[in-house]
Structure formats: structure tokens, C-alpha cells
Design an enzyme around this catalytic site. Structure first.
Site: not given
Ligand code: M6R
Length: 607
Positions: A2, A27, A76, A100-101, A480, A484, A487, A503, A602
Site C-alpha cells: 500500500c 503501490r 492493495w 501498510n503491512g 522474463e 512480462k 502480467e 517431455h 509494485k
């Protein structure tokens, strides 16, 4: 996670808070809210949705209210769904706070309070923290905060206001970051420097367990013993423009374009006479002597940079390296000791799992080195040594320039370690570094592939699944590229080591399934091409990314992207630009919010 901000000063606090939240929105963007003193009372406005929605609400319902002190939060969601009630700030009696937490023992505290007949209105752990502090408040705010936070287990950064103490904010943290600044226009506290930079470039980090009392005229910090503490002032090295879009539609595109400059800033100061040198970073060569293995630990994109770091270090220095996902590493009872060098990689420097990995490494007596973008962040402070990346603020949730500079530091480390182990001659290292010193220009050249990438992306946007394949460095880069894409475009995607397809995964390849194949490594080129043929003969649409030397039969793929000329070990710096572009343009084509993909934030400060 947050974003939090507190302001007290001469300006309109509502505007200062909403503007600050706008910069912190990356955030968390489930909801946003502010509380402010007006007429000696606390007024709260909080709403589901973006900060722009909050701004409209504040304008509509509070434009005539004068205020010079308040706190704001962009959420968030962790505990409790996305709703106005669960949004911050939370009020309990005389206490209003933002958090925040995560408070891990909130249920037990809630049960204790229930026995006293006090019940929350929301489903959040944060409201319970407000209730605990209010329960202990009898006119002494610092005592109530100290006693209250002593009862909490978990992580928190709090900004707290008391109804009967106007125009004053208290702040305390454990685990979650808080930075503060006193300026001519007033005092500020926030979870991130980006919220301070339009006021000042001087800031300090509130230390764990320290308690700040913030008023218009000063910020008084007390340590855990109640003694006044004079915090160290740091300087923000980037400009306010760095945290703005600067004419681009999205931060992500701006940050893709900032890669050449970020690479120059990160690489150039670390070459002396053509050889890597970390003296200015305070990282002595002795750190690398006597180590018998390296463990790289990180999360997400940063972990992917670690995969390429492993390849380069093992290839050049012949030191065994393992790469561990930080959230797994902690619970694996890893075999590490004082001869192990733990390298953590993080853009934010606040990722909870990576931070916990450092703590574990220290318990085992390991040496710790971090590769971090945000100065004075928790990971930087907790590590024995730091190599900062110089990407400036990265605002888009999808990491781009931070990845490139993380890679560049891993290459510098590989060169340094190869010299120390003597596995590669100094002359050969000089050859590598001479070419590496020019990599930013090659990346600049690759930026001109945007139209080509956009045209391909338009065709990918309707796909339901997209696969990435490659071998060696190309496989690591595929991981990566796939992250990307999924996401920000929400298209299911997976990365496979090309040889592994047979396989299992190849059963998923049917008519028109896009496969993005990377074939930039001459030693495995022929093998990757065989794998491409295997997927083509099962109907896949292949986008092939090759180096400039590869000669490709046109019938082999649907599109070919030929990278600018460079040595094979440096192609990841160029290929990643293409993969970033593809992800970006697919998301734009789908009409999605590129910078703020759903469910993400983020900075991941919860475990
Ligand atoms: O701040 P960090 O580099 O420690 O963050 C780690 C990951 O959360 C991060 O790299 C994430 O995977 C990216 N935002 C993805 O683009």
C-alpha cells in the site's frame, strides 16, 4: 504494497495528500482514502477505485473545508475484500490511522477486544490495530502507540492521528518502509520518496521501532528507549521529472526507453582502466575471496535477472551458483555457511521475502551482497554490501529498466569474479568489457524495433495461450518475456527450455498457438531450430528472434526479428527490449491499463 502519506503544513492538506497518493498509486490501487483535520475534527473520505475517483469525491464533498494536516492511503487489499468500508484510513474512537503491512495476530487481538464489547466495522487487520491503540489511549499518544504496537505481530508502517491532538501525525514502522522530510511548506511522511520529491530532495528513513511526531514546524524522532534521535539526512539523486510520464502514454513505455541511460549510469562508473571496479561502492575484492558457492535469491523479474547472473558467473568464473526464489529459500533449510556469498536482487529494496532471505543468510554466517535500485531501502540497509543499480524511479508495475540494470550488475560481477578466480585472462575480460561498455548504444538501436514489435503484437492479442522457448541464456530470458506478457496482458503464457517441450508441453501446441522462440546462442542454435520445426509442424505460429549472424529459412517462421549485431553473451540486453515491447503492445491492443495490471502492486512488502 500500500502507499501511505502524511502531510502537515501551510498548504491545503487535501490536495497535498491526493497529489501524493497519485504518485504512490503504483503501490496499490484497489481503493484510496484520506483523513484530515478540519475545524478541529477529523473528516474521512475513502472510496473503492483509483486515486482519480477519490479526487472527484474530495472535490465534490470537501472543497470548502480548510485543512492543513492529514493522512492518505492507496490500498492493495490483503485482509478484507475491496470495499469502501475496508478502505483506509480506519477510525476507532479517537484514533484514525493508515497502515501498510499485515498484522498477523489480528484475530486474537480482535477476540480480546470483543470480550470488552468492542467490535470492528471492517474485515481488516488494520482496523484492529487502530482499536488496540485506541483501547490503550488515555491522553498520552506516544505511550498508547508504544504499548499498542508491542502487542502487534507482523509488519507495519503506520501514520496515526488522534482526534484530540489537532494538526499532529505520529508514525512508527516495523518491516514496512517510511521516509520523511521537513520542508518550508511543511512536514511529510510517506512509504516512498516519490511522494516527497516535489517538495524536497532531502529526506530521512524512519528506523525500525522509532516513533516520529510530525507537526508543521518539525519532526521529532524518538528511539525505542524514548530518547530523541537525530536521523541521517539523505539526498534524492534523481529529478522530479523522473517520476512523471514525460509525454508517454504509460510509464512502462517511458521506462523501456530509459534503459540506455540507466545502463550507462550503472555501468560506466564501475569501469577503471577497462576493468570492473567496485571501490566506490565500498565493495572490496576480499568479499569474493574464499567463497565456495554463491546463492542468488530474489523474486519475480529480479529472480530472472539472477538466472542470467548464474549463467554468466558459472560460465566465466566457474564458481557454483544456485538461484532460489526468496519465498522458497527461507523454508528450505538451505545448505549455506560462512563460505557462501548470498546475492539478493531487488528493485524496490523492500520485498518482504527477499528481506527475510537476508536475515536467514545472516543467521548462517553468510556474507551478503545486494543489488538494489532504491537507495537506503531495507534490503540495502540489511545487507553487508550493496551495489546500487542506477535506473531512477521505476513506476510501472511491470519491471523493465530495473531488469536491464540488474543484468548489467550481474555481468560486472561475473567479470570481476572471473578475474579473481583467474579463470579468464585479463585480456579476454578487457575484450568483453570494451564491448559491454557499448551495450547501452545497442539497446538504443533496438528501441527502433517498436513498429515491428507492435505489428506482431496486434496479431498476438487474440491468443489465449502464448509459449516462449529458448535454450541457455535464451531460456532464462524467455522466463522474463513470459512473465512480462502474462502480467500485463492477462494472456496465459509459459516459458520452456526448448528441449523440454517434448517431455510434456508439446501436447499444448495446436493450430495457430503463438510460440516466441529465441535463438541467439550459436552453440545451441541448431537445436532450437529443430525445436521450432517441431512446433511448426504441429501448427504453431512462430515468432523467431535471432542474432544478426543467424541465417534462417523464411519458411521456418511466421515472423523473424533480427537483433542488432552483438556478441552472443550480450544478446539478453537486446532481446529483452523486444519482449518488453511485445508485452506492452499486446496489453495496449487489448485496451488494458499497462501500468497498473489487476491484482498487482509494485512493491511487495507482505510475505
Ligand atoms: O522490488 P523487487 O525487485 O524486489 O520486486 C520483485 C518482484 O516483485 C518484481 O520483480 C515483479 O516480479 C515485477 N514487478 C514483474 O514485472
Amino acid at each position: 504494497m500500500c502507499g501511505i502519506i502524511g502531510y502537515v503544513g501551510t498548504q491545503d492538506a487535501k490536495k497535498a495528500l491526493v497529489d501524493g497518493l497519485q504518485t504512490l498509486e503504483y503501490r496499490g490501487y484497489d481503493s484510496a482514502g484520506i483523513s484530515f483535520f478540519t475545524d478541529n475534527k477529523i473528516k474521512t473520505i475513502k472510496k473503492v477505485g483509483k486515486v482519480s475517483n477519490l479526487r472527484e469525491n474530495v472535490k465534490a464533498s470537501a472543497s470548502d473545508m480548510e485543512s492543513h494536516c492529514g493522512i492518505g492511503h492507496t490500498r492493495w487489499a490483503t485482509h478484507g475484500g475491496v470495499s469502501d468500508t475496508n478502505s483506509h484510513p480506519h477510525t476507532a474512537g479517537k484514533v484514525t490511522l493508515i497502515h501498510n503491512g499485515i498484522i498477523e495476530n489480528y484475530k486474537e487481538l480482535q477476540d480480546e477486544l470483543a470480550e470488552k464489547g468492542v467490535f470492528p466495522v471492517s474485515q481488516t487487520d488494520s482496523e484492529i490495530a487502530a482499536m488496540v491503540i485506541n483501547d490503550l489511549y488515555d491522553g498520552n499518544p506516544e505511550e498508547a502507540i508504544r504499548l499498542g504496537t508491542a502487542k502487534l505481530k507482523g509488519a507495519y508502517g503506520f501514520c496515526i492521528m488522534f482526534e484530540d491532538i489537532p494538526d499532529t501525525i505520529y508514525a512508527i514502522r516495523s518491516g514496512s518502509p517510511l521516509v520523511a522530510a521537513h520542508t518550508e511548506k511543511g512536514s511529510l511522511i510517506a512509504s516512498d520518496m516519490v511522494a516527497l520529491v516535489s517538495y524536497t530532495k532531502q529526506y530521512f528513513v524512519l528506523k525500525e521501532g522509532h516513533l516520529a511526531k510530525i507537526t508543521k514546524d518539525e519532526i521529532i524522532v524518538k528511539d525505542e528507549f524514548g530518547d530523541i534521535y537525530g536521523p541521517t539526512i539523505h539526498h534524492i539523486s534523481w529529478d522530479v521529472g523522473a517520476a512523471k510520464k514525460g509525454g508517454y502514454d504509460y510509464f512502462m513505455m517511458k521506462e523501456i526507453h530509459e534503459q540506455p541511460e540507466s545502463l550507462r549510469n550503472t555501468i560506466k562508473p564501475r569501469f577503471i582502466n577497462g576493468l570492473p571496479d567496485f571501490t566506490d561502492d565500498g565493495v572490496p575484492d576480499s568479499l569474493f575471496e574464499g567463497i565456495d558457492k554463491i546463492v542468488i535469491t530474489a523474486c519475480g523479474t529480479a529472480m530472472h535477472a539472477g538466472l542470467i547472473g548464474k549463467n554468466m558467473i558459472e560460465r566465466l568464473a566457474r564458481i557454483p551458483v544456485t538461484v532460489e526464489i526468496a519465498s522458497e529459500f527461507r523454508y528450505q533449510n538451505p545448505i549455506i555457511n560462512e563460505k557462501t556469498l548470498i546475492i539478493t536482487i531487488s528493485q524496490s529494496g523492500e520485498t518482504a521475502d527477499t528481506l527475510a532471505a537476508i536475515a536467514l543468510a545472516k543467521e548462517h554466517g553468510c556474507k551478503t551482497l545486494s543489488v538494489v535500485n532504491v537507495k537506503q531501502s531495507s534490503i540495502a540497509r540489511e545487507s553487508d554490501y550493496v551495489l546500487y543499480t542506477h535506473a531512477g524511479p521505476e513506476v510501472a508495475v511491470a519491471s523493465t529498466k530495473a531488469y536491464s540494470v540488474q543484468l548489467s550488475v550481474m555481468y560486472l560481477l561475473a567479470f570481476k569474479l572471473a578475474l579473481i578466480t583467474g579463470n579468464v585472462s585479463e585480456n579476454k575480460i578487457r575484450e568483453y568489457t570494451a564491448e559491454f561498455a557499448d551495450i547501452a548504444n545497442k539497446v538504443e538501436e533496438t528501441l527502433s524495433y517498436d513498429n515491428q514489435s507492435e505489428n506482431i503484437a496486434k496479431r498476438l492479442a487474440k491468443a489465449e495461450d502464448i509459449f516462449f522457448i529458448g535454450r541457455g541464456l535464451d531460456y532464462m530470458l524467455s522466463c522474463e518475456g513470459s512473465l512480462k506478457l502474462k502480467e500485463i496482458s492477462y494472456i496465459h503464457s509459459e516459458a520452456y527450455a526448448a528441449g523440454e517441450l517434448k517431455h510434456g508441453t508439446i501436447s499444448l501446441i495446436t493450430d495457430n498457438v503463438p510460440v516466441i522462440a529465441l535463438a541467439t546462442q550459436p552453440d545451441v542454435y541448431a537445436k532450437v531450430i529443430s525445436n521450432v520445426q517441431e512446433v511448426r509442424s504441429r501448427g504453431a505460429k512462430v515468432i523467431l528472434i535471432t542474432d544478426s549472424d543467424a541465417s534462417v529459412d523464411a519458411s521456418l517462421c511466421d515472423h523473424q526479428i533480427v537483433l542488432p549485431e552483438t556478441s552472443p553473451i550480450f544478446t539478453p540486453f537486446l532481446s529483452v527490449v523486444i519482449l518488453q515491447y511485445l508485452a506492452y503492445y499486446v496489453a495496449v491492443e487489448k485496451g488494458l491499463n499497462v501500468d497498473q495490471p489487476r491484482n498487482l502492486a509494485k512493491s511487495v512488502t507482505v510475505e
